[in-house]
Design a protein around this motif. Sequence first.
Motif, mmCIF file in Angstrom:
data_model
loop_
_atom_site.group_PDB
_atom_site.id
_atom_site.type_symbol
_atom_site.label_atom_id
_atom_site.label_comp_id
_atom_site.label_asym_id
_atom_site.label_seq_id
_atom_site.Cartn_x
_atom_site.Cartn_y
_atom_site.Cartn_z
ATOM 1 N N ILE A 93 10.488 -3.899 -11.694
ATOM 2 C CA ILE A 93 9.824 -3.187 -10.600
ATOM 3 C C ILE A 93 9.354 -4.184 -9.542
ATOM 4 O O ILE A 93 9.462 -5.408 -9.725
ATOM 5 N N ASP A 94 8.823 -3.679 -8.472
ATOM 6 C CA ASP A 94 8.221 -4.520 -7.423
ATOM 7 C C ASP A 94 7.103 -5.350 -8.054
ATOM 8 O O ASP A 94 6.081 -4.812 -8.489
ATOM 9 N N GLN A 95 7.286 -6.660 -8.082
ATOM 10 C CA GLN A 95 6.354 -7.538 -8.789
ATOM 11 C C GLN A 95 4.986 -7.650 -8.111
ATOM 12 O O GLN A 95 4.004 -8.039 -8.749
ATOM 13 N N THR A 96 4.908 -7.272 -6.848
ATOM 14 C CA THR A 96 3.614 -7.328 -6.159
ATOM 15 C C THR A 96 2.699 -6.176 -6.579
ATOM 16 O O THR A 96 1.520 -6.159 -6.224
ATOM 17 N N LYS A 97 3.243 -5.205 -7.325
ATOM 18 C CA LYS A 97 2.420 -4.093 -7.827
ATOM 19 C C LYS A 97 1.665 -4.467 -9.104
ATOM 20 O O LYS A 97 0.801 -3.714 -9.551
ATOM 21 N N ILE A 98 2.029 -5.593 -9.701
ATOM 22 C CA ILE A 98 1.484 -5.939 -11.010
ATOM 23 C C ILE A 98 0.198 -6.747 -10.861
ATOM 24 O O ILE A 98 0.122 -7.680 -10.060
ATOM 25 N N VAL A 99 -0.810 -6.346 -11.638
ATOM 26 C CA VAL A 99 -2.116 -7.025 -11.616
ATOM 27 C C VAL A 99 -2.400 -7.559 -13.015
ATOM 28 O O VAL A 99 -2.516 -6.784 -13.970
#
Length: 269
Positions: free
Chosen positions: A185-191
Amino acid sequence: MKTIYVLSDSTGETAERVIKAALSQFYEEDVKVHRLFQIRSQSDLQQALAVVVRDPGMLVYTLVDPHLSEAVERVAEEHGLIVVDLLSSLIYNMSRYLGAPSREIPGLLHRIDTEYHKRVEAVDFTVKHDDGQEPRHLYKADLVLVGVSRSSKTPLSMYLAHKGYKVANVPLVKGIAPPEELFQIDQTKIVGLVIDTRRLVEIRTSRLLNMRQSPRGSYADYQQVEDEVEYCKRLYRQHPDWMTIDVTNKSVEEAASEIMRRMDELSAY
């Protein structure tokens, strides 16, 4: 067939529901409710009223602009139409009671309804994608929280869901590979959630005691917990696009505010 026209500066859905509730008190079934909505100007109103005059019926309107309301009343009087203003009397009396003027902004209720449904959908999604459930749907999430057990993933997810975010959370367990979908998935969505080892031991120990279980096992063992925390930190370093948040001394509200602020900053670029 009789027609009841709904004139609205928003969607007209609320007025239509009120009308249908009232119609349920009658045996007459040959009544058509016709919505004329998004009436924001005199030009919009003239076009709508032309429809009513061409095929007369009862007029029900929810217009917060007093100038538009006056125009409707004037046309209704000229053509002998029955007209009902659903809002003005209520707003006027509320204004008297509250001691404050109304904002006279069209569509506020619809906006409130839209935001409410957005939050409901977000909460439903978040509940279904808690603790690693349904990883195949991670791409649908606005945010994906990852971290060790008891690092506040679930309460933080639910808090963000009530703010309108669809949140999934995935537990990171040393020795068990995260689901492949996490890296697709879009890796910038991961926290990635970070927590101090000592604090995590305290939280896990308290959790075990509350469940009437012994805290002497590996789940609350300091060295074991430290290894888990270090495993997460290494994984985060391997994925620099992931946002990392230290939740050690933060309340859920503080951590959520930081995530939302940083998400806003990212979307601004």
